[in-house]
Design a protein around this motif. Structure first.
Motif, mmCIF file in Angstrom:
data_model
loop_
_atom_site.group_PDB
_atom_site.id
_atom_site.type_symbol
_atom_site.label_atom_id
_atom_site.label_comp_id
_atom_site.label_asym_id
_atom_site.label_seq_id
_atom_site.Cartn_x
_atom_site.Cartn_y
_atom_site.Cartn_z
ATOM 1 N N ASN A 119 7.267 -2.677 5.427
ATOM 2 C CA ASN A 119 6.803 -3.589 4.644
ATOM 3 C C ASN A 119 5.188 -3.566 4.633
ATOM 4 O O ASN A 119 4.489 -3.827 3.616
ATOM 5 C CB ASN A 119 6.984 -5.190 5.031
ATOM 6 C CG ASN A 119 8.514 -5.690 4.842
ATOM 7 O OD1 ASN A 119 9.484 -4.432 4.728
ATOM 8 N ND2 ASN A 119 8.907 -6.708 4.966
ATOM 9 N N ALA A 120 4.664 -3.247 5.699
ATOM 10 C CA ALA A 120 2.840 -2.611 6.102
ATOM 11 C C ALA A 120 2.678 -1.967 4.709
ATOM 12 O O ALA A 120 1.693 -1.776 4.345
ATOM 13 C CB ALA A 120 2.572 -2.599 7.315
ATOM 14 N N TYR A 121 3.468 -0.589 5.137
ATOM 15 C CA TYR A 121 3.070 0.553 4.076
ATOM 16 C C TYR A 121 3.394 0.187 2.601
ATOM 17 O O TYR A 121 2.461 0.846 1.879
ATOM 18 C CB TYR A 121 4.085 1.606 4.317
ATOM 19 C CG TYR A 121 3.578 2.536 5.439
ATOM 20 C CD1 TYR A 121 2.967 1.900 6.778
ATOM 21 C CD2 TYR A 121 3.913 3.834 5.667
ATOM 22 C CE1 TYR A 121 2.361 2.777 7.841
ATOM 23 C CE2 TYR A 121 3.438 4.568 6.521
ATOM 24 C CZ TYR A 121 2.684 4.180 7.787
ATOM 25 O OH TYR A 121 2.376 4.861 8.751
ATOM 26 N N ALA A 122 4.111 -0.743 2.277
ATOM 27 C CA ALA A 122 4.498 -1.021 0.815
ATOM 28 C C ALA A 122 3.073 -1.728 0.284
ATOM 29 O O ALA A 122 2.713 -1.585 -0.685
ATOM 30 C CB ALA A 122 5.495 -1.836 0.680
ATOM 31 N N ILE A 123 2.582 -2.439 1.280
ATOM 32 C CA ILE A 123 1.233 -3.400 0.829
ATOM 33 C C ILE A 123 0.039 -2.290 0.794
ATOM 34 O O ILE A 123 -0.751 -2.191 -0.015
ATOM 35 C CB ILE A 123 1.042 -4.468 1.935
ATOM 36 C CG1 ILE A 123 1.714 -5.504 1.831
ATOM 37 C CG2 ILE A 123 -0.434 -5.015 1.660
ATOM 38 C CD1 ILE A 123 1.663 -6.672 2.779
ATOM 39 N N PHE A 124 0.169 -1.425 1.826
ATOM 40 C CA PHE A 124 -1.113 -0.246 1.825
ATOM 41 C C PHE A 124 -1.117 0.575 0.582
ATOM 42 O O PHE A 124 -1.990 1.283 0.380
ATOM 43 C CB PHE A 124 -0.931 0.421 3.316
ATOM 44 C CG PHE A 124 -0.981 -0.420 4.700
ATOM 45 C CD1 PHE A 124 -1.900 -1.329 4.643
ATOM 46 C CD2 PHE A 124 -0.535 0.292 5.742
ATOM 47 C CE1 PHE A 124 -1.768 -2.224 5.771
ATOM 48 C CE2 PHE A 124 -0.438 -0.476 6.845
ATOM 49 C CZ PHE A 124 -1.416 -1.686 6.794
ATOM 50 N N PHE A 125 0.303 0.862 -0.009
ATOM 51 C CA PHE A 125 0.122 1.774 -1.224
ATOM 52 C C PHE A 125 -0.471 0.814 -2.284
ATOM 53 O O PHE A 125 -0.625 1.771 -3.272
ATOM 54 C CB PHE A 125 1.499 1.857 -1.455
ATOM 55 C CG PHE A 125 2.408 2.810 -0.586
ATOM 56 C CD1 PHE A 125 1.595 4.137 0.245
ATOM 57 C CD2 PHE A 125 3.734 2.887 -0.470
ATOM 58 C CE1 PHE A 125 2.171 4.774 1.151
ATOM 59 C CE2 PHE A 125 4.250 3.773 0.601
ATOM 60 C CZ PHE A 125 3.500 4.479 1.208
ATOM 61 N N VAL A 126 -1.130 -0.144 -2.205
ATOM 62 C CA VAL A 126 -1.664 -0.874 -3.428
ATOM 63 C C VAL A 126 -3.240 -0.062 -3.358
ATOM 64 O O VAL A 126 -3.862 -0.414 -4.399
ATOM 65 C CB VAL A 126 -1.709 -2.410 -3.165
ATOM 66 C CG1 VAL A 126 -2.523 -3.242 -4.097
ATOM 67 C CG2 VAL A 126 -0.548 -3.051 -2.912
ATOM 68 N N ALA A 127 -3.629 0.649 -2.258
ATOM 69 C CA ALA A 127 -5.037 0.792 -2.199
ATOM 70 C C ALA A 127 -5.386 1.858 -3.422
ATOM 71 O O ALA A 127 -6.436 1.667 -3.895
ATOM 72 C CB ALA A 127 -5.199 1.814 -0.977
ATOM 73 N N PRO A 128 -4.720 2.695 -3.970
ATOM 74 C CA PRO A 128 -4.958 3.617 -5.073
ATOM 75 C C PRO A 128 -5.334 2.608 -6.216
ATOM 76 O O PRO A 128 -6.143 2.908 -6.918
ATOM 77 C CB PRO A 128 -3.776 4.565 -5.400
ATOM 78 C CG PRO A 128 -3.185 4.541 -3.831
ATOM 79 C CD PRO A 128 -3.223 3.418 -3.363
ATOM 80 N N LEU A 129 -4.607 1.443 -6.291
ATOM 81 C CA LEU A 129 -4.837 0.805 -7.597
ATOM 82 C C LEU A 129 -6.273 -0.007 -7.406
ATOM 83 O O LEU A 129 -6.961 -0.055 -8.361
ATOM 84 C CB LEU A 129 -3.660 -0.598 -7.736
ATOM 85 C CG LEU A 129 -2.457 0.104 -7.811
ATOM 86 C CD1 LEU A 129 -1.367 -0.992 -7.634
ATOM 87 C CD2 LEU A 129 -2.026 1.048 -8.693
ATOM 88 N N LEU B 34 -7.892 -3.829 0.942
ATOM 89 C CA LEU B 34 -9.048 -3.967 0.104
ATOM 90 C C LEU B 34 -10.154 -3.194 0.906
ATOM 91 O O LEU B 34 -10.908 -2.545 0.520
ATOM 92 C CB LEU B 34 -9.654 -5.429 -0.044
ATOM 93 C CG LEU B 34 -10.733 -5.684 -0.879
ATOM 94 C CD1 LEU B 34 -10.841 -5.091 -2.137
ATOM 95 C CD2 LEU B 34 -11.088 -7.249 -0.917
ATOM 96 N N GLY B 35 -10.352 -3.390 2.282
ATOM 97 C CA GLY B 35 -11.197 -2.991 3.065
ATOM 98 C C GLY B 35 -11.213 -1.311 2.960
ATOM 99 O O GLY B 35 -12.103 -0.421 3.111
ATOM 100 N N TYR B 36 -9.883 -0.909 3.234
ATOM 101 C CA TYR B 36 -9.809 0.596 3.003
ATOM 102 C C TYR B 36 -9.836 1.172 1.710
ATOM 103 O O TYR B 36 -10.597 2.315 1.667
ATOM 104 C CB TYR B 36 -8.174 0.958 3.438
ATOM 105 C CG TYR B 36 -7.807 2.202 3.050
ATOM 106 C CD1 TYR B 36 -7.972 3.299 4.025
ATOM 107 C CD2 TYR B 36 -7.371 2.716 1.997
ATOM 108 C CE1 TYR B 36 -7.648 4.606 3.899
ATOM 109 C CE2 TYR B 36 -6.968 4.241 1.633
ATOM 110 C CZ TYR B 36 -7.062 5.011 2.701
ATOM 111 O OH TYR B 36 -6.682 6.292 2.602
ATOM 112 N N ALA B 37 -9.886 0.341 0.646
ATOM 113 C CA ALA B 37 -10.126 1.094 -0.685
ATOM 114 C C ALA B 37 -11.714 1.120 -0.828
ATOM 115 O O ALA B 37 -12.372 1.922 -1.423
ATOM 116 C CB ALA B 37 -9.677 -0.164 -1.879
ATOM 117 N N LEU B 38 -12.193 -0.014 -0.238
ATOM 118 C CA LEU B 38 -13.824 0.168 -0.333
ATOM 119 C C LEU B 38 -14.430 1.258 0.299
ATOM 120 O O LEU B 38 -15.276 1.854 0.097
ATOM 121 C CB LEU B 38 -14.246 -1.302 0.390
ATOM 122 C CG LEU B 38 -14.526 -2.332 -0.593
ATOM 123 C CD1 LEU B 38 -14.809 -3.897 0.184
ATOM 124 C CD2 LEU B 38 -15.353 -2.485 -1.676
#
Length: 306
Positions: A103-113, A166-170
């Motif tokens: 579940n955590a990874y599924a959320i983290f995969f939003v990063a490229p978007l 969001l922090g990772y994307a930044l």
């Protein structure tokens, strides 16, 4: 001297293998953080993420004779990246503690978007209708996996996970910008150094005892993080990002396997469907990014010929 097609193909193949192994090592690192977060503070786990990897990374830099490449050119950007990295990693630890690994990874995969969207105002990149459409489809996938029958929008773990992403994307957008002046070695070293110092100081306010049973997990955390970083660096040295980016999503396979083996977790069907939509969107964005860069190269070469 140019590389033969066969040699180039073999080199790219090695890069893909290195990427798959790097993803596995990062998954093992997350498993260690999830385990330690069960009885340590999030700041403490984030500190160990940096401090346990630091000796391995310094050793590699010394043995590879790359210490001369770690000198930063823009110290201020490293400091800003350090603060954001501390925040996103602490939030990541909380997410791993609160949610099943898959579940955590599924959320983290939003990063490229998010990286695609943030690159427009922050890096002044042009995003066409194809990538905007992929982002829109990806966020539909987010709605699918976060619906009340799946993870739920208002759970603590989900909210923290979205903030971590969001922090990772930044940070990734900032790294893209910093690559114009900074070496990969400096980016790697100062990342773990900022975690070691910043999270170490913050962890003092909520430090919890470390037992002998934690030692193997701590060593595994440091070794897996350092090896993953090395494999990732080598992978991108051997193969272009446009080829490698899709293989990052193999992390979901490890999340499903490790989460089930260690904690008996298995995500519901809505989470799997939503994650599949997000992953497909991310792969398509990578594909369009590769085409855009190819067009830019072809245009530049055409100008040179004329």
């Amino acid at each position: 001297m140019s590389m033969s097609p066969l040699a180039a193909h073999e080199r790219i193949g090695k890069g893909i293998v290195f990427m798959l192994l790097a993803v596995l090592c990062f998954a093992l690192m997350d498993v260690a953080m999830k385990h330690l977060a069960g009885h340590m503070s999030s700041m403490q786990v984030a500190f160990f993420r940096g401090s346990m990897s630091l000796p391995f990374i310094v050793l590699w830099l010394v043995l590879a004779k790359r210490m001369d490449r770690v000198r930063p050119r823009r110290v201020g950007l490293h400091v800003i990246r350090g603060f954001i990295s501390i925040a996103f990693l602490v939030l990541t630890v909380i997410t791993l503690r609160e949610l099943p690994l898959a579940n955590a990874y599924a959320i983290f995969f939003v990063a490229p978007l998010l990286i695609t969207l943030l690159s427009v105002p922050l890096l002044k990149e042009k995003v066409g209708i194809h990538r905007y459409s992929a982002v829109a489809v990806g966020f539909i996938g987010v709605l699918i996996m976060l619906n009340p029958n799946a993870m739920g929008f208002l759970s603590y773990g989900v909210i923290v996970g979205l903030l971590a992403t969001l922090g990772y994307a930044l940070v990734m957008v900032l790294v893209r910008f910093m690559h114009r002046t900074e070496t990969s070695e400096s980016l790697m070293l100062f990342f773990v150094l900022s975690l070691s110092v910043g999270c170490g100081l913050l962890a003092l306010f909520d430090w919890r005892p470390v037992s002998l049973l934690d030692v193997p997990w701590l060593l595994g955390l440091g070794l897996s993080g350092a090896v993953a970083q090395y494999l990732l660096t080598e992978a991108y040295r051997m193969a272009p990002p446009s080829v490698l980016s899709s293989f990052e999503y193999s992390a979901m396979i490890w999340a499903l396997v490790l989460g089930y083996m260690l904690w008996g977790d298995w995500p519901g069907p809505w989470v799997l469907v939503g994650a599949a939509v997000v992953i497909a969107s991310g792969i398509y964005i990578s594909h369009r990014e590769a085409l855009r860069k190819k067009d830019l190269v072809d245009t530049d070469q055409s100008k040179l010929q004329h």
